[in-house]
Design a protein around this motif. Structure first.
Motif, PDB file in Angstrom:
ATOM      1  N   ILE A 197      61.952  43.690  75.922  1.00  0.00           N
ATOM      2  CA  ILE A 197      63.314  44.220  76.029  1.00  0.00           C
ATOM      3  C   ILE A 197      64.096  43.473  77.110  1.00  0.00           C
ATOM      4  O   ILE A 197      65.263  43.122  76.920  1.00  0.00           O
ATOM      5  CB  ILE A 197      63.287  45.734  76.306  1.00  0.00           C
ATOM      6  CG1 ILE A 197      62.802  46.480  75.062  1.00  0.00           C
ATOM      7  CG2 ILE A 197      64.674  46.238  76.714  1.00  0.00           C
ATOM      8  CD1 ILE A 197      62.640  47.976  75.251  1.00  0.00           C
ATOM      9  N   GLY A 198      63.455  43.221  78.232  1.00  0.00           N
ATOM     10  CA  GLY A 198      64.111  42.488  79.311  1.00  0.00           C
ATOM     11  C   GLY A 198      64.575  41.110  78.870  1.00  0.00           C
ATOM     12  O   GLY A 198      65.700  40.683  79.181  1.00  0.00           O
ATOM     13  N   GLU A 199      63.733  40.444  78.096  1.00  0.00           N
ATOM     14  CA  GLU A 199      64.106  39.105  77.613  1.00  0.00           C
ATOM     15  C   GLU A 199      65.260  39.192  76.616  1.00  0.00           C
ATOM     16  O   GLU A 199      66.213  38.392  76.684  1.00  0.00           O
ATOM     17  CB  GLU A 199      62.897  38.435  76.951  1.00  0.00           C
ATOM     18  CG  GLU A 199      63.195  37.029  76.463  1.00  0.00           C
ATOM     19  CD  GLU A 199      61.983  36.344  75.849  1.00  0.00           C
ATOM     20  OE1 GLU A 199      62.142  35.197  75.389  1.00  0.00           O
ATOM     21  OE2 GLU A 199      60.895  36.952  75.808  1.00  0.00           O
ATOM     22  N   MET A 200      65.205  40.163  75.714  1.00  0.00           N
ATOM     23  CA  MET A 200      66.286  40.301  74.729  1.00  0.00           C
ATOM     24  C   MET A 200      67.612  40.635  75.406  1.00  0.00           C
ATOM     25  O   MET A 200      68.661  40.107  75.032  1.00  0.00           O
ATOM     26  CB  MET A 200      65.924  41.360  73.683  1.00  0.00           C
ATOM     27  CG  MET A 200      64.841  40.918  72.719  1.00  0.00           C
ATOM     28  SD  MET A 200      64.588  42.038  71.313  1.00  0.00           S
ATOM     29  CE  MET A 200      63.890  43.482  72.107  1.00  0.00           C
ATOM     30  N   LEU A 201      67.574  41.513  76.405  1.00  0.00           N
ATOM     31  CA  LEU A 201      68.804  41.880  77.113  1.00  0.00           C
ATOM     32  C   LEU A 201      69.370  40.699  77.899  1.00  0.00           C
ATOM     33  O   LEU A 201      70.580  40.477  77.932  1.00  0.00           O
ATOM     34  CB  LEU A 201      68.550  43.057  78.049  1.00  0.00           C
ATOM     35  CG  LEU A 201      68.307  44.419  77.388  1.00  0.00           C
ATOM     36  CD1 LEU A 201      67.852  45.436  78.425  1.00  0.00           C
ATOM     37  CD2 LEU A 201      69.550  44.916  76.660  1.00  0.00           C
ATOM     38  N   SER A 202      68.492  39.924  78.519  1.00  0.00           N
ATOM     39  CA  SER A 202      68.958  38.824  79.375  1.00  0.00           C
ATOM     40  C   SER A 202      69.509  37.663  78.556  1.00  0.00           C
ATOM     41  O   SER A 202      70.346  36.897  79.054  1.00  0.00           O
ATOM     42  CB  SER A 202      67.819  38.339  80.277  1.00  0.00           C
ATOM     43  OG  SER A 202      66.788  37.748  79.514  1.00  0.00           O
ATOM     44  N   THR A 203      69.054  37.537  77.311  1.00  0.00           N
ATOM     45  CA  THR A 203      69.538  36.426  76.477  1.00  0.00           C
ATOM     46  C   THR A 203      70.647  36.850  75.518  1.00  0.00           C
ATOM     47  O   THR A 203      71.186  36.021  74.791  1.00  0.00           O
ATOM     48  CB  THR A 203      68.378  35.807  75.670  1.00  0.00           C
ATOM     49  OG1 THR A 203      67.744  36.819  74.893  1.00  0.00           O
ATOM     50  CG2 THR A 203      67.346  35.181  76.604  1.00  0.00           C
ATOM     51  N   ALA A 204      70.994  38.139  75.514  1.00  0.00           N
ATOM     52  CA  ALA A 204      72.056  38.618  74.618  1.00  0.00           C
ATOM     53  C   ALA A 204      73.410  38.064  75.061  1.00  0.00           C
ATOM     54  O   ALA A 204      73.758  38.121  76.235  1.00  0.00           O
ATOM     55  CB  ALA A 204      72.091  40.139  74.608  1.00  0.00           C
TER      56      ALA A 204
END
Length: 275
Positions: free
Chosen positions: A27-34
């Motif tokens: 989730i952290g990766e998806m949020l940071s790359t959104a």
């Protein structure tokens, strides 16, 4: 609290990781790359997809990234989504008082749970919720971007758009309340056809035109209800992301469409509120 009052995670390890550390990292990766298509702030309502994270997670993340600024504001999340597995006449509330995910428990708003039972079109039934994924997959995102919050989880069956609109009116609340409509778009069309179909559906939403059907979105009725109340509450839709499983992790012969749309207070509404 008795175990019977907890709705355990049904699709952890299937739609998303069941290991909390792996889940947090994903989730952290998806949020940071959104990278949302529009820069918006303080959304009041979101339309987000609900497939497995490998397919729709990046699209959902574009909505939750813009809602992350509400961490210190939102304390109540009203979630509506379609009942995929068990028929529901209009609306179904769970009997359970807690929804559990690998990231921990989320309590149901007891006040709303009691009040909603007074409605003739709401049933209390754990069965539609037991294996339903459309609300559950939103919870780890919400647990990541918000501090402690209470949940109002409703599955929508045969309710009309006007019934949904009237229900949303009663639950609208103030800045402390975020409304989440869980819905995918078209299902199992070839890639090019899906792109055309979904673009048309999103254009309809952006114009606040009701009348979406279930071929356009599995959560058509919750979306139509939100569109009915959006104008009178002075919120405007903003497209954050529009893709499909052929863009994220699947082949392009039969794809499922996904969008994230944020509804934010209109500038004209905000200005008039200051007078």
């Amino acid at each position: 609290m008795a175990t019977a009052s907890i709705r355990p995670a049904a699709v952890a390890g299937y739609f998303y990781p069941d290991d909390p550390h792996v889940l947090q990292a994903q989730i952290g990766e998806m949020l940071s790359t959104a990278v949302p298509l529009e820069a918006v702030s303080a959304p009041k309502a979101l339309i987000v997809p609900h497939a497995g994270y490998v397919y729709s997670g990046p699209v959902a993340a574009s909505a939750y990234a813009v809602a992350a600024g509400l961490r210190d504001v939102v304390r109540r999340v009203v979630m509506l989504g379609p009942a995929h597995r068990v028929p529901v006449a209009s609306f179904a509330l769970p009997a359970a008082q807690v929804f559990s995910t690998p990231l921990g428990p989320v309590p149901i708003s007891r006040k709303d749970w009691l009040a909603l039972q007074q409605r003739a079109d709401v049933v209390v039934d754990d069965r539609p919720h037991a294996l339903e994924h459309c609300l559950e997959v939103q919870l780890p995102f919400l647990q990541t971007i918000l501090d402690a919050f209470e949940l109002v989880p409703l599955l929508v069956g045969g309710a009309s758009a006007e019934q949904v609109a009237e229900l949303l009116d009663t639950l609208w609340g103030g800045p402390e309340t975020l409304i989440v409509i869980s819905s995918d778009l078209s299902h199992y069309q070839p890639y090019a056809q899906a792109c055309c179909t979904d673009r048309s559906s999103v254009d309809q939403i952006l114009k606040l035109r009701t009348g979406l059907d279930h071929d356009q979105a599995c959560g058509a009725m919750p979306i139509n209800g939100l569109l009915r109340v959006a104008a009178r509450h002075g919120v405007e839709p903003h497209l954050l992301d529009l893709r499909n499983s052929g863009d994220t992790a699947g082949d392009r012969s039969r794809v499922v469409g996904y969008t994230s749309i944020a509804f934010c207070e209109s500038t004209s509404h905000a200005a008039s509120a200051r007078h």
